[in-house]
Design an enzyme around this catalytic site. Sequence first.
Site, PDB file in Angstrom:
ATOM      1  N   ASN A 361       0.825  -1.200   0.000  1.00 49.57           N
ATOM      2  CA  ASN A 361       0.000   0.000   0.000  1.00 49.57           C
ATOM      3  C   ASN A 361       0.865   1.258   0.000  1.00 49.57           C
ATOM      4  OD1 ASN A 361      -2.983  -0.930   0.528  1.00 49.57           O
ATOM      5  ND2 ASN A 361      -1.703  -2.181   1.869  1.00 49.57           N
ATOM      6  N   GLU A 480     -12.406  -7.183  -1.494  1.00 47.79           N
ATOM      7  CA  GLU A 480     -11.856  -7.160  -0.136  1.00 47.79           C
ATOM      8  C   GLU A 480     -12.958  -7.445   0.883  1.00 47.79           C
ATOM      9  OE1 GLU A 480      -8.357  -4.069   0.285  1.00 47.79           O
ATOM     10  OE2 GLU A 480     -10.145  -3.051  -0.455  1.00 47.79           O
TER      11      GLU A 480
END
Length: 535
Positions: A361, A480
């Site tokens: 990320n 997700e």
Amino acid sequence: MVKGLFKFQRGSPLESSRHDWVVLGTVIAAVILLIGNGTDFFRRLADAQAVIGPGAQVAAIAMTLNVALILFGWRRYVDLQHETERRIEGERRAAIAATTDPVTGLLNRKGFADSVEDLRQRADADGAALLISSVQLHRFRAVYDRHGFDTGDAMLRGIAVTILEHAGEGAVVGRMGGDEFAIARTLEHDEHPVAEKQIETLLKLATRPFEIDGKMIQVGAFAGMAVAPAGEVRVPDLLRRADIALDHAKTGRTVRPIWFDAAMERALLQHGEIEQGIRFGLEHEQFLPFFEPQVDLCTGEITGFEVLARWRHPLAGIIPPDRFIPIAEEIGVMDRLSEQVIRAALVATRDWDPSIKISVNISPTQFSDGWLAERIVRILTETAFPADRLVVEITESSLFGDIDLARNIIASLKNQGIRLALDDFGTGFSSLSHLRQLPFDIIKIDRSFITNIHESGQSAAIVRAVATLADALEVPILVEGIESEAAHAAVLAIGCSSGQGWYFGKPMEADQAAQLISRKSQSAERSAQNSSRAA
């Protein structure tokens, strides 16, 4: 009467007083000599009407010297008096300058502290409490930027006058610096609602439009309030508490005053401890990667892992990212922390199955760095990690602040063979044209749409629409937040092929992830052997 300026007492310096007494004594002595010699002089003149002898000449000289001495002494005395007055005036002006804000004429931080200490002592003698309110203007800096410093200073003076007029009887008002003011007053036990209403009214008045040089200018304001028995608190401590409450008002964008409570101070102390701990942890490499599996929703095969930062604290154990990531961003160490975690992740996974992708990320603060692509490439080179196995996840919220910079960074990463994923899709403000312009390899649907997808028709419709959009753009999607069998079945029914979530495995350390890969591989091999035998 509101106290806006510090009160000074005039006094004569000790050294000047000594000079005054010396000069005055000299003048008095000269006058005494003149009287004595003058009497003798006039008597001698009377006796010398017939014959002027030499004694008369001596008396005349003595009298002349005495007169000269008197004139000299008096002149010196006057000069010293003027010098003393100038010195006193200079000291008075210096004292005013040291305790007064030059723009508004209010007390500055030092003058406010001194005056409030006097107020505290009087309140303690009366058995009253002391209240300090901190007021800060919102977006006042824009006034300077748009209209200039003269206009901004004029507005500050107008707001200062408003605060002085409505601060209440006996209050002390000061400008703490910049766009922040403070108000102190005594408070009786039953006056808390009245005091809060007074500050709330003051906020409304201070944030009304001001006409300056023909322009209407308006700013916002926040306020924090702190009160304590006058005999049990120090002025700096009470001011700090008011500032803590002010910070809470700003954070919550609250238009009414916020009272300080002990929980705020505990949170602030905890914040400070975490900040110091982060800096220490970076020096001792306490931040490490955890790995959340990403799977093929049809077969259950592991296709990759998302790297998540964790803090292995020597006393508190494993600390989740929501406890330290915001603070790391606030104190400006997010780049270093992220690079430390990414580097450790790539080193740990370098020798895994080449088909397994590793997703990392990138925070919004990192994505505003024009050298981001070079930093990532450097880490790849130093760790000898294959670029085609790395997936860089970029959130919507960080992507479109500067679309040109985003395009350059993405192009640089793509040129190195790195894959790109648009993270948390559906929670930001991306447009279809941006999705078409930027070459993403994966679109990740945010977990907020998946948690109750099997119960919410709206969530299912949104996921179905995103899946259709991604299919039209020929970009695969990854879901997700799959945490139950029902959610797994729902996304499969929509046609999603990849996903992640606690249903398939919670975030784990590198050695645990390696063991999971090994078990999955062995299980797949046994299944293949059984199928071969059956055939």
